[in-house]
Design a protein around this motif. Structure first.
Motif, PDB file in Angstrom:
ATOM      1  N   ASP A  25      -3.296   4.734  -5.663  1.00  0.00           N
ATOM      2  CA  ASP A  25      -2.889   5.669  -6.698  1.00  0.00           C
ATOM      3  C   ASP A  25      -1.544   6.272  -6.306  1.00  0.00           C
ATOM      4  O   ASP A  25      -1.194   6.336  -5.129  1.00  0.00           O
ATOM      5  CB  ASP A  25      -3.934   6.770  -6.919  1.00  0.00           C
ATOM      6  N   TYR A  26      -0.840   6.681  -7.344  1.00  0.00           N
ATOM      7  CA  TYR A  26       0.429   7.361  -7.115  1.00  0.00           C
ATOM      8  C   TYR A  26       0.152   8.775  -6.642  1.00  0.00           C
ATOM      9  O   TYR A  26      -0.905   9.343  -6.913  1.00  0.00           O
ATOM     10  CB  TYR A  26       1.270   7.331  -8.387  1.00  0.00           C
TER      11      TYR A  26
ATOM     12  N   TYR B 218       1.842   7.042  -1.284  1.00  0.00           N
ATOM     13  CA  TYR B 218       0.785   6.508  -2.147  1.00  0.00           C
ATOM     14  C   TYR B 218      -0.558   6.723  -1.472  1.00  0.00           C
ATOM     15  O   TYR B 218      -0.647   6.820  -0.252  1.00  0.00           O
ATOM     16  CB  TYR B 218       0.993   5.000  -2.379  1.00  0.00           C
ATOM     17  N   ILE B 219      -1.593   6.761  -2.286  1.00  0.00           N
ATOM     18  CA  ILE B 219      -2.951   6.866  -1.764  1.00  0.00           C
ATOM     19  C   ILE B 219      -3.533   5.457  -1.647  1.00  0.00           C
ATOM     20  O   ILE B 219      -3.557   4.720  -2.637  1.00  0.00           O
ATOM     21  CB  ILE B 219      -3.827   7.710  -2.705  1.00  0.00           C
ATOM     22  N   ILE B 220      -3.958   5.098  -0.460  1.00  0.00           N
ATOM     23  CA  ILE B 220      -4.622   3.805  -0.269  1.00  0.00           C
ATOM     24  C   ILE B 220      -6.101   4.028  -0.507  1.00  0.00           C
ATOM     25  O   ILE B 220      -6.765   4.700   0.283  1.00  0.00           O
ATOM     26  CB  ILE B 220      -4.365   3.252   1.144  1.00  0.00           C
ATOM     27  N   ARG B 221      -6.596   3.491  -1.611  1.00  0.00           N
ATOM     28  CA  ARG B 221      -7.994   3.722  -1.978  1.00  0.00           C
ATOM     29  C   ARG B 221      -8.893   2.700  -1.279  1.00  0.00           C
ATOM     30  O   ARG B 221      -8.414   1.711  -0.710  1.00  0.00           O
ATOM     31  CB  ARG B 221      -8.135   3.679  -3.506  1.00  0.00           C
ATOM     32  N   PRO B 222     -10.200   2.958  -1.272  1.00  0.00           N
ATOM     33  CA  PRO B 222     -11.099   2.122  -0.463  1.00  0.00           C
ATOM     34  C   PRO B 222     -10.975   0.614  -0.724  1.00  0.00           C
ATOM     35  O   PRO B 222     -11.065  -0.172   0.207  1.00  0.00           O
ATOM     36  CB  PRO B 222     -12.495   2.644  -0.852  1.00  0.00           C
TER      37      PRO B 222
ATOM     38  N   LEU C  76       1.049   2.653   7.118  1.00  0.00           N
ATOM     39  CA  LEU C  76       0.167   2.364   8.247  1.00  0.00           C
ATOM     40  C   LEU C  76       0.601   1.059   8.888  1.00  0.00           C
ATOM     41  O   LEU C  76       0.992   0.121   8.193  1.00  0.00           O
ATOM     42  CB  LEU C  76      -1.276   2.226   7.768  1.00  0.00           C
TER      43      LEU C  76
ATOM     44  N   TYR D 100      -8.144  -0.258   1.308  1.00  0.00           N
ATOM     45  CA  TYR D 100      -8.292   0.098   2.720  1.00  0.00           C
ATOM     46  C   TYR D 100      -9.226  -0.877   3.433  1.00  0.00           C
ATOM     47  O   TYR D 100      -9.050  -1.167   4.616  1.00  0.00           O
ATOM     48  CB  TYR D 100      -8.791   1.538   2.889  1.00  0.00           C
TER      49      TYR D 100
END
Lengths: 733, 733
Positions: free
Chosen positions: A247-248, A255-259, A376, A262
């Motif tokens: 998500d932005y 940015y958000i790294i969603r499951p 990361l 991930y």
């Protein structure tokens, strides 16, 4: 969301040359005009610089059925252009076009009445942009306009002045040249409506906030609005957000790294961590903070990173005595301690690795996974007694990186060595793996492993006594600077995987990294089936999932009551789950389930007897087929070019090229210049590419042999000097 | 290394009340005096504030054999105190005391001639401090001295003025009250030497830099210089650095987690990650940066963190438009997205976790693992439809935390609920596990799991439609704010493990988390053995290691040629490896190996037949015995106290106490006040403790039953009101 600073940075990159003027908040065009004239009167220098037209930006919406996805029309016009909304709407095929209400302005555009500007478009979530029709008043981009165009960059207390070229560049960058329409609005002029009033006077139309119209739980929308081949950049954003990979975030470039994404990263971590442990690499963790002194110790190195370093200068309400940097990479963080810990050749080799995030505050256009301000990665840092040790292990790491892409992600790689120009600043040489994105024809650096030589060990005084120094000579034993390597692999992996495998239905996940490998969906149930029939099917689904899990397969069922099977198919196809198993009453009668492959959509009926084995084999088959397909696509985009005239043609046909090359930096610079589209008078440069000239990607270890480079005979295709190698060149990320 | 800011912060905490004065660099006492008088003349306000004596700081060293660990004498004296170095040296038992050379000043104290101050002692690495004899001139701490004492805080271009109390506090904090000597230097006055000259005139004595005298590779020193019971704080620093768990870093409050400690963390990660996956918690990664706006959304919450937030204000050479915070925890980072993602009760529960680092820029005395400015942790954040869901899962997480300590780290925990005063700011209630450090008698919060209630979901508008709302009423369905939990466990785990199990020989590692469980060392080889005998033994060692590894035991051999078996024993005892196996010619003749347990030093001869099983069982036994011993020690320090008069006695006997308690914040405050040593006129407050009053650690879930709390009858032992619970109180970290 964009803030004023982001906008100014974006505009500066696009060609903002005039000063940004601050003034009182101005709610109407008249007040705005007065305020600007007052500023010019107050500051003589402005007068000669500013010659401008004022503008207005309108956000409209048509009448729609409540069930429809709300759409909006965003108009950028000269302030004095008048037109009929109704007439415009007719041409657009939209009923009763009118001003959108406050909710829409706030929720979708993060702006408010009186403050609307073109740059509010940057605030629209990627998944909503396709619902916005963007219209640009032709008079703003006409050849006759010799003035700058005035906009409020963020709020109505500031004004920027940009050229029509810059305005178009902004829109091109945001939605591509086909993402907006240039329309002569004056042809819709009519007596019945004169919408020259600013937005704040808009009637308060009834409309539900856009977010209430989301169709699917969790914000997933069904499928994609855009095809991969039509607008790759928007496709990429949509597939990432709608599949819930990413998500932005409200800080640009983060940015958000969603499951769902991930899990891929964690799989890569586990795989690679086990590999390096076989090399006796040990994990550790160094602080994210670096003192300026340590950071700046290696000059070539820091030159490469300095413009992107984020600095902490305050804690609570206190200013720090000295700013502290956040690591952009950890060479200068770690090596002072290498100097402390390595006292003797018996302490060698020292092999450390850490899993962490690093920060590079780039001002270039960010792109999820590929270019982000925080990302990361792992970074390995080793020290050896001699060059051979460093050589060997740098190459060994590269083979592991290649395996991460090829074995786990099913993405083919070309391994080789970077040119002098492209190597890691401060190091001896850089080995690399290079990927290829067929949709854009661009190469992408996918992982690098550096032999740093002795330059860092000299700067940080990492020395040992030479064990081969004669021991009885009575002299001090000779000192040896250690040989070092560093190597890193980042979450860029995920972006490459998505770009290579995804299709118009969404993600296509390689089985080895997919959090869910098999989704089991009940089908074929109609109103004529009893509750007990339904329970039988549901139980068959969950029993099957249990059996698969027992066999080590990552399976789930989707027994949600309130969704149709078709909805579920779309949902899991968007997320790219490799195999769908459907079970309905007829399947159960036959003791079978229907399997559908995500990569090919091939269907087959599988007996439930021994289905664990069948599915395991099928997953393996999918993994292999995906790699084979990606390799075929890559090979189709990889050209052996023996004549300069064919080189740019190949690039323009979305290829990367192997060419006989002299391997000099001068020639590399010339290749870049001569292959940029601007130079060729070709179409305007794609703003999404950092540079559209071809770069050298690597000198592949595996050199072509047909024809081979004949030393002393074969010529470089660019400069005509003697070629020494085949170089891999291409436009790139 | 300390910088000027660290020093000023430290002094301010200790009681710096006078201004810091800047002046030209002053190389002699005379120039210094002149410079200060000039400052006072220039600024009238200073005159009334400053009444001071000047000082000198001298770094001396005795003559030592080259093989000895170099020692230094650090003297803090009045500028006009004169004495004979030789005579002083005689009393100290040191030969030919003289000025240390530049190398010593730079390498050990990070200072230079003319700039030496007491605060250079803060620069001495923890493992070198024991080699420094610190002497304080009695005249500086005499009752008669009614003046402030002037020092250069860092370089000789600034002066601070502190009281003798502050000076002693500084030294107490650094080395403890027994770590320095107060001596009447004037009694060593003699005609033969007048060392009143500043350090810069010191003769250039020959000495090798101290670091050349390190005895062991990798900087490990053999064993510890200090006993756990004698000076716990120094013991802790030494055991961490010498076992190579951790190193100090050049930014205060940040530490390097070296592989020997990181392995423990990675083991905890793997264990806990698997546990939460059974709960369907999914891993993700949110950015480390937070906008000020998001950070400040929940007021109670941010009040707790604001003073410790680190702010990024620059990138490259550009100032950011708005400062950006580094997360101190992620509630306010994540919950705006919870609001976006949770649209329906069908999206619940949402369970996310991330493994990351967070930053809390504390100005309190940092302590490795226990209180650091950056630390590693996991943070879980979940949302549920109702309170019961949040209750249940918050407790389930707490059981996993307890298992991390008890099962992996062999450290017993007491689980319970935090008092209102101690709960997480902004949450509903906090459950906690509390550990105990017998050496200091202090409790330590070891992990917390919060039920946040609905306060965050109200602030961030995380709502769903009530699924139980009547569907045909025609009204809008009622909105429900979700119930949230958050929970975190950090690298503090490692510090607690070290403090509980370590002994005077070094670390004692619980087998389940030790990177090496068994170290195999060849012994019994003398000059009379042939090279072939040696090879036989070495091969027996490496064969044994292979067998153990094959059986899943983490074993290594230590076949280094240049170290004696005794050296190796010490080395691996310092690192805490659970089992040492010795194999010599006699053992081999008997087909056996000698095992030595690290925890008890118990030896036994083990047959090589079936040794995999024997060792597996022994490791299990050690793990269990360590837990049993730690539990016994904890229980010995846990007192049931029914009378206030016994309470402080118990605290002073290094106990934590269960007391009948009224469970009110007023009473809790009074308990803290009444139990502080200062209040009691007891010995001076230990500066290493943040507060020496007793805090409530938790209200244990497992309440004592003998005697039970009789509701309406039992009285609170502090205030005499009715007791409702047993509260666990103690001095704490």
């Amino acid at each position: 969301m964009s803030d004023i600073q982001d906008i100014i940075i974006q505009l500066t990159e696009l060609g903002l040359e005039k000063p940004v003027v601050s003034h009182d908040s101005v709610e109407t065009v008249e007040l705005w005009s007065e305020a600007l004239e007052a500023c010019i009167a107050a500051e003589a220098a402005l007068e000669s610089q500013l010659d401008y037209v004022l503008t207005k930006c309108l956000i409209l919406k048509p009448k729609q059925p409540k069930s429809a996805e709300p759409i909006q029309v965003f108009i950028i016009a000269k302030a004095d252009t008048t037109f009929s909304m109704t007439n415009l709407g007719k041409d657009l095929g939209m009923k009763e076009l009118r001003f959108a209400n406050d909710d829409v302005l706030t929720t979708i555009f993060n702006t408010s009445k009186g403050n609307v500007s073109p740059f509010a478009l940057s605030n629209v979530p990627a998944d909503k942009l396709p619902s916005v029709t963007i219209i640009l008043d032709q008079s703003l981009v006409s050849e006759d306009l010799n003035k700058d165009i005035a906009f409020h960059p963020f709020k109505n207390d500031k004004t920027v002045f940009i050229s029509s070229v810059t305005l178009k560049s902004y829109l091109d960058k945001l939605v591509g040249p086909d993402g907006y329409k240039v329309i002569d609005l004056s042809k819709y002029a009519a007596s019945e409506a004169k919408p020259s009033a600013p937005v704040k006077k808009a009637p308060q139309a009834e409309q539900k906030p856009a977010q209430a119209a989301e169709e699917v739980s969790g914000g997933t929308k069904l499928g994609l609005d855009v095809k991969k081949d039509d607008d790759f950049s928007r496709w990429y954003q949509q597939v990432l957000t709608r599949s819930e990979m990413l998500d932005y975030y409200d800080i640009s470039g983060c940015y958000i790294i969603r499951p769902w994404a991930y899990h891929v990263w964690q799989t890569i971590q586990e795989y690679f961590d086990a590999k390096i442990k076989t090399m006796r690499v040990k994990n550790c963790y160094f602080p994210m903070f670096v003192s300026a002194r340590a950071l700046e110790q290696e000059k070539d190195h820091i030159e490469g990173f300095a413009p992107e370093v984020a600095w902490v200068t305050k804690a609570g309400s206190s200013d720090l005595e000295e700013p502290i940097a956040i690591r952009p990479t950890s060479e200068t963080v770690m090596y002072p301690y290498f100097s402390k810990w390595i006292r003797s050749h018996r302490d060698l080799p020292l092999r450390l690795n850490q899993w962490c995030s690093v920060v590079r505050w780039e001002f270039k256009n960010p792109q999820p996974f590929l270019r982000t301000r925080e990302f990361l990665w792992q970074e390995g840092h080793c020290a050896y007694i001699n060059k051979e040790g460093a050589d060997t292990e740098a190459r060994r790491i590269l083979t592991y990186y290649k395996a991460v892409y090829e074995y786990l992600l099913a993405v083919p790689m070309i391994d080789g060595i970077k040119s002098e120009k492209e190597k890691f600043a401060g190091g001896l040489y850089t080995t690399t793996i290079e990927g290829f994105i067929p949709s854009t024809g661009r190469g992408i650096q996918a992982g690098t492993s550096h032999n740093l030589g002795q330059s860092f060990s000299k700067m940080f005084n990492v020395v040992v006594e030479d064990p081969n120094s004669p021991s009885n000579s009575g002299n001090e034993p000779a000192k040896l600077n250690v040989w070092q390597t560093s190597w890193g692999l980042s979450t860029r992996t995920i972006g490459v995987m998505v770009m290579v495998h995804g299709d118009d239905k969404g993600l296509v996940m390689p089985p080895r990294v997919s959090e869910i490998q098999v989704i089991v969906i009940p089908t074929g149930l109609t109103v004529k089936h009893s509750a007990s029939d339904r329970q039988t099917i549901y139980k068959a689904c969950s029993d099957l999932v249990s059996r698969l899990i027992e066999a080590g397969i990552r399976a789930e069922d989707d027994l949600r009551e309130n969704y149709t099977p078709g909805f579920k198919y779309n949902h899991w196809e968007l997320k790219g789950v490799p195999i769908r198993l459907e079970i309905g009453p007829k399947d159960l009668d036959k003791n079978s389930a229907l399997s559908v492959r995500r990569d090919t959509f091939a269907k087959s009926s599988l007996s439930l007897d021994n289905i664990e084995t069948t599915i395991s084999e099928l997953l393996e088959q999918i993994q292999n087929d995906m790699f084979a397909k990606a390799t075929k696509d890559r090979d189709a985009g990889l050209k052996l070019v023996l004549d300069w005239d064919d080189f740019v043609t190949a690039l323009n046909n979305k290829c990367i090229c192997l060419i006989p090359w002299c391997n000099t930096t001068d020639c590399e610079d010339q290749i870049k210049d001569r292959s940029s589209r601007a130079e060729l008078g070709d179409e305007p440069q794609d703003e999404k590419a950092p540079s559209m000239g071809a770069k050298s990607l690597c000198i592949p270890f595996d050199q072509p042999t047909n024809p081979p480079i004949e030393q002393g005979v074969t010529k470089c295709i660019q400069c005509g000097n003697l070629a020494t190698v085949y170089g891999l060149f291409g436009r790139s990320y």
